[in-house]
Design a protein around this motif. Structure first.
Motif, PDB file in Angstrom:
ATOM      1  N   UNK A 195       0.850  -1.188   0.000  1.00  0.00           N
ATOM      2  CA  UNK A 195       0.000   0.000   0.000  1.00  0.00           C
ATOM      3  C   UNK A 195       0.886   1.238   0.000  1.00  0.00           C
ATOM      4  N   UNK A 196       0.560   2.186  -0.874  1.00  0.00           N
ATOM      5  CA  UNK A 196       1.344   3.415  -1.002  1.00  0.00           C
ATOM      6  C   UNK A 196       0.412   4.614  -0.936  1.00  0.00           C
ATOM      7  N   UNK A 197       1.000   5.776  -0.760  1.00  0.00           N
ATOM      8  CA  UNK A 197       0.233   7.025  -0.714  1.00  0.00           C
ATOM      9  C   UNK A 197       0.705   7.930  -1.837  1.00  0.00           C
ATOM     10  N   UNK A 198      -0.255   8.516  -2.541  1.00  0.00           N
ATOM     11  CA  UNK A 198       0.038   9.458  -3.612  1.00  0.00           C
ATOM     12  C   UNK A 198      -0.419  10.828  -3.143  1.00  0.00           C
ATOM     13  N   UNK A 199       0.494  11.779  -3.106  1.00  0.00           N
ATOM     14  CA  UNK A 199       0.215  13.099  -2.551  1.00  0.00           C
ATOM     15  C   UNK A 199       0.213  14.151  -3.649  1.00  0.00           C
ATOM     16  N   UNK A 200      -0.439  15.307  -3.404  1.00  0.00           N
ATOM     17  CA  UNK A 200      -0.378  16.409  -4.375  1.00  0.00           C
ATOM     18  C   UNK A 200       1.064  16.720  -4.740  1.00  0.00           C
ATOM     19  N   UNK A 201       1.281  16.976  -6.022  1.00  0.00           N
ATOM     20  CA  UNK A 201       2.630  17.154  -6.527  1.00  0.00           C
ATOM     21  C   UNK A 201       3.194  15.880  -7.119  1.00  0.00           C
ATOM     22  N   UNK A 202       2.471  14.752  -6.973  1.00  0.00           N
ATOM     23  CA  UNK A 202       2.909  13.507  -7.571  1.00  0.00           C
ATOM     24  C   UNK A 202       3.838  12.680  -6.708  1.00  0.00           C
ATOM     25  N   UNK A 203       3.961  12.984  -5.424  1.00  0.00           N
ATOM     26  CA  UNK A 203       4.873  12.247  -4.539  1.00  0.00           C
ATOM     27  C   UNK A 203       4.253  10.898  -4.161  1.00  0.00           C
ATOM     28  N   UNK A 204       4.970   9.829  -4.482  1.00  0.00           N
ATOM     29  CA  UNK A 204       4.552   8.469  -4.156  1.00  0.00           C
ATOM     30  C   UNK A 204       5.403   7.977  -2.997  1.00  0.00           C
ATOM     31  N   UNK A 205       4.768   7.525  -1.904  1.00  0.00           N
ATOM     32  CA  UNK A 205       5.488   7.076  -0.711  1.00  0.00           C
ATOM     33  C   UNK A 205       4.982   5.705  -0.298  1.00  0.00           C
ATOM     34  N   UNK A 206       5.882   4.892   0.234  1.00  0.00           N
ATOM     35  CA  UNK A 206       5.507   3.576   0.736  1.00  0.00           C
ATOM     36  C   UNK A 206       6.521   3.131   1.782  1.00  0.00           C
ATOM     37  N   UNK A 207       6.088   2.223   2.639  1.00  0.00           N
ATOM     38  CA  UNK A 207       6.982   1.563   3.592  1.00  0.00           C
ATOM     39  C   UNK A 207       7.272   0.178   3.039  1.00  0.00           C
ATOM     40  N   UNK A 208       8.549  -0.111   2.793  1.00  0.00           N
ATOM     41  CA  UNK A 208       8.938  -1.365   2.158  1.00  0.00           C
ATOM     42  C   UNK A 208       9.070  -2.485   3.186  1.00  0.00           C
ATOM     43  N   UNK A 209       8.618  -3.685   2.873  1.00  0.00           N
ATOM     44  CA  UNK A 209       8.828  -4.847   3.750  1.00  0.00           C
ATOM     45  C   UNK A 209      10.243  -5.397   3.546  1.00  0.00           C
ATOM     46  N   UNK A 210      11.224  -4.660   4.036  1.00  0.00           N
ATOM     47  CA  UNK A 210      12.622  -4.930   3.705  1.00  0.00           C
ATOM     48  C   UNK A 210      13.021  -6.358   4.034  1.00  0.00           C
ATOM     49  N   UNK A 211      12.604  -6.865   5.206  1.00  0.00           N
ATOM     50  CA  UNK A 211      13.026  -8.217   5.605  1.00  0.00           C
ATOM     51  C   UNK A 211      12.562  -9.258   4.599  1.00  0.00           C
ATOM     52  N   UNK A 212      11.393  -9.081   4.016  1.00  0.00           N
ATOM     53  CA  UNK A 212      10.890 -10.048   3.047  1.00  0.00           C
ATOM     54  C   UNK A 212      11.485  -9.895   1.669  1.00  0.00           C
ATOM     55  N   UNK A 213      12.217  -8.781   1.456  1.00  0.00           N
ATOM     56  CA  UNK A 213      12.746  -8.498   0.123  1.00  0.00           C
ATOM     57  C   UNK A 213      14.233  -8.813  -0.017  1.00  0.00           C
ATOM     58  N   UNK A 214      14.903  -9.122   1.110  1.00  0.00           N
ATOM     59  CA  UNK A 214      16.361  -9.251   1.084  1.00  0.00           C
ATOM     60  C   UNK A 214      16.818 -10.352   0.138  1.00  0.00           C
ATOM     61  N   UNK A 215      17.976 -10.068  -0.455  1.00  0.00           N
ATOM     62  CA  UNK A 215      18.620 -11.069  -1.291  1.00  0.00           C
ATOM     63  C   UNK A 215      18.115 -11.112  -2.721  1.00  0.00           C
ATOM     64  N   UNK A 216      17.281 -10.156  -3.115  1.00  0.00           N
ATOM     65  CA  UNK A 216      16.741 -10.169  -4.471  1.00  0.00           C
ATOM     66  C   UNK A 216      16.729  -8.759  -5.065  1.00  0.00           C
TER      67      UNK A 216
END
Length: 643
Positions: free
Chosen positions: A557-578
């Motif tokens: 899930x991400x947030x799109x803000x005025x000005x076009x800013x896209x933000x998200x919190x990454x599940x870093x532990x599940x993404x490691x090594x790839x």
């Protein structure tokens, strides 16, 4: 369950094109038990009778009546009326189609307003349709307060009790304009007519082979005999005066004056032109007083005056002059402002490729004009006099179905001196506002492609052109916007260099490819990037992470803000090594929403997240080399073996 609507379809050798009509009728939102479809087969010689019989055997809504060929649809429509069981009857031609909710909406609107006649908004696919009549819903309309007379096709809903009470039926036999006679009498005898202008109910389709009966060249003598019958109906149900004159004006303008103008007239064979002109001259002299032609627009009034005086050669000369008239539209600015698209353009008439010039002083021109030069001076003076009432229309038109919707426009009228100052140009400088949340009669446009058209009525000419062309260099290039639950992309078409909208359909053209890996920021598990989009208010988005090698994707899930800013919190532990390819869904609440690829990838290891350019198709090995190279540089190890 009582039948609310009986749909009556006269049929004669339609061939495969009837399939579209049938699909639209059987796909209506009105519950199946509440309407019936009566096909009246008027002596078809193709496979249609068997097809309809098979359809009736399968679907309880369908009934078929077979009869010998009558030559025109009036007789079959009358047969359908007599067979109908519905509270209302609706007439549909076998080469046209209905909007999905047409019957439901028209019936409900008719009942709510106790209407004898319900006129639904129409769209023309290759055919012209009225615009003014459908600017708004009209719960109580009549010929005096609404331009009903502009719509005389029978493709409307009529209360069956009204038809029985009045005995109203279509004239039968091999003739023309039976619909004019029927519809005009219905308008004049109905207790109420309502107009549904905010939903396209009926789609008129021009056949590819141009074989629509209404488009064929009529026999002038027989045709104007039928015109006289329609005028007789007006005389029977109206008193002499302004209302009758205004109704007569419709036939003078559409059936007579417009047939004598420009290329439409000149392209006819000479002998046919003369016969047509003679019949028109006779009707004008017989039936129309001075109050009928006087309010016409200048160019129409010129032709009407020449026709009344029997001046055939002058009508031909004026038609030749008119072939040089066109409309030029210049787009000046297109920009998003707080979620709406602001469009600035100019429009003016041209003649033979250059701006049309008009007399700077109106004077008192003489009626009727003595010659072609006098006719041009006269219409020029009257056009200048009426310029202060001219407003251009901006039409948003669906490319596939041709449904069109008017957008609000503000206009500044400029009278620009030219030459020695004795003549002026008439320039319309317009600002239109297109709100993607309300542009379609208060609703958002559906997914697909929409074209912008400009319509100007001035001097007796009604000209429609695309909003363009725009030069490739320096033309406005607004970004895509995320608004009203859609991704809306304004763009310039390749073929016409005209302005169009891509609603929820674009992928590669959104401009997301301009984002560089260096534009992306990651701090621990927090990710953000500014996308080249117009975002008027905060909205949810979804960031998809797909492993570069086979594996399970993540959606964050991400947030799109005025000005076009896209933000998200990454599940870093599940993404490691790839290494993860990225894509974003900008409208996750919309059914069928698309994911748009982003031009960067995320490599996640024990040291954190590294942003690298995304590979081109088939470039997984190149991506791996770029990741290794970037890691060695970050760790200060030089260049990895093998590059």
């Amino acid at each position: 369950m009582p039948v609310k609507v009986s749909v009556i379809v006269p049929v004669h050798d339609p061939g495969p094109r009837i399939e579209t009509c049938v699909a639209s009728l059987l796909g209506q939102s009105l519950p199946p038990g509440e309407y019936e479809v009566i096909f009246v087969d008027d002596g078809s010689t193709d496979a249609t009778p068997a097809l309809l019989d098979a359809l009736a055997a399968e679907d309880a809504r369908v009934r078929v009546v077979h009869q010998e060929n009558s030559g025109r649809p009036g007789g079959p429509r009358n047969v359908g009326i007599d067979a109908a069981r519905g509270e209302y009857v609706m007439f549909v031609d076998d080469d046209d189609r209905l909007g999905d909710e047409a019957l439901e909406r028209m019936y409900a609107y008719g009942v709510a307003n106790d209407a004898d006649v319900v006129v639904g908004k129409s769209a023309g696919h290759g055919r012209s349709v009225p615009v003014e009549l459908f600017r708004a819903n009209r719960p109580r309309a009549d010929v005096a307060n609404a331009p009903l007379i502009d719509s005389l096709t029978p493709h409307k809903m009529f209360r069956r009790a009204f038809l029985e009470r009045t005995g109203l039926r279509f004239p039968e036999g091999r003739r023309r304009l039976e619909d004019h006679v029927f519809v005009t009498e219905a308008y004049l005898r109905a207790d109420n007519v309502c107009v549904l202008g905010d939903y396209v109910c009926y789609y008129h389709v021009r056949r590819d082979d141009g074989s629509n009966l209404s488009l064929r060249r009529p026999d002038p003598v027989g045709y104007f005999k039928d015109v006289r019958e329609a005028l007789d109906v007006v005389e029977r149900y109206t008193a002499p005066g302004p209302v009758r004159d205004s109704l007569f004006r419709r036939w003078l303008r559409v059936e007579m004056v417009e047939r004598l103008r420009g290329r439409r007239f000149l392209d006819l064979p000479e002998d046919y032109r003369r016969e047509l002109f003679a019949e028109i001259h006779a009707v004008v002299v017989e039936r129309f007083g001075p109050g009928v032609a006087a309010p016409l627009q200048p160019a129409q009034r010129v032709v009407a005056a020449l026709a009344a005086e029997g001046r055939y050669d002058d009508v031909v000369a004026f038609a030749q002059w008119e072939t040089g008239v066109a409309l030029a539209v210049g787009p000046e600015d297109v920009a998003w402002q707080e979620g709406v698209l602001r469009i600035v353009f100019t429009a003016e008439l041209t003649h033979d490729g250059g701006p049309m010039a008009f007399p700077s002083a109106a004077g008192s021109p003489r009626w009727p004009p003595r010659d072609l030069a006098g006719a041009v001076r006269l219409l020029g003076a009257e056009t200048v006099d009426r310029f202060d009432r001219t407003v251009p229309d901006l039409l948003l038109r669906e490319r596939t179905g041709s449904a069109q919707y008017l957008q609000p426009v503000e206009v500044v009228r400029e009278t620009v001196p030219t030459g020695d100052g004795s003549r002026v140009r008439l320039v319309l400088r317009a600002t239109a506002v297109l709100d993607p949340a309300t542009a379609v009669s208060g609703d958002a446009p559906g997914e697909g492609l929409w074209d912008m058209w400009v319509r100007v009525r001035l001097g007796g000419w009604t000209q429609e052109v695309r909003l363009g062309p725009a030069a490739r260099h320096g033309r406005p290039a607004p970004p895509a916007a995320v608004v009203a639950g859609r991704v809306v992309l304004p763009y310039w078409t390749e073929r016409h260099a005209s302005l169009a909208l891509d609603v929820g359909h674009a992928t590669k053209r959104l401009g997301l490819g301009r984002v560089a890996a260096g534009d992306v920021s990651v701090e621990e598990d927090r990710f953000w990037v500014v996308l080249p989009l117009h975002v008027p208010e905060s909205a949810d988005a979804v960031l998809r992470l797909v492993p570069a090698k086979p594996g399970v994707a993540w959606e964050v899930v991400a947030a799109l803000s005025p000005g076009g800013r896209l933000e998200a919190v990454l599940p870093v532990d599940g993404l490691r090594g790839r290494t993860w390819l990225t894509a974003v869904c900008l409208t996750p609440e919309t059914e069928g929403a698309r994911f748009h690829p982003l031009p960067f990838a995320l490599h996640v290891d024990q040291d954190g997240v590294l942003v690298v350019p995304a590979p081109q198709p088939g470039g997984a090995r190149r991506l791996a080399r770029r990741v290794r190279r970037a890691l060695y540089q970050v760790l200060g190890r030089g260049t990895p073996r093998g590059g």
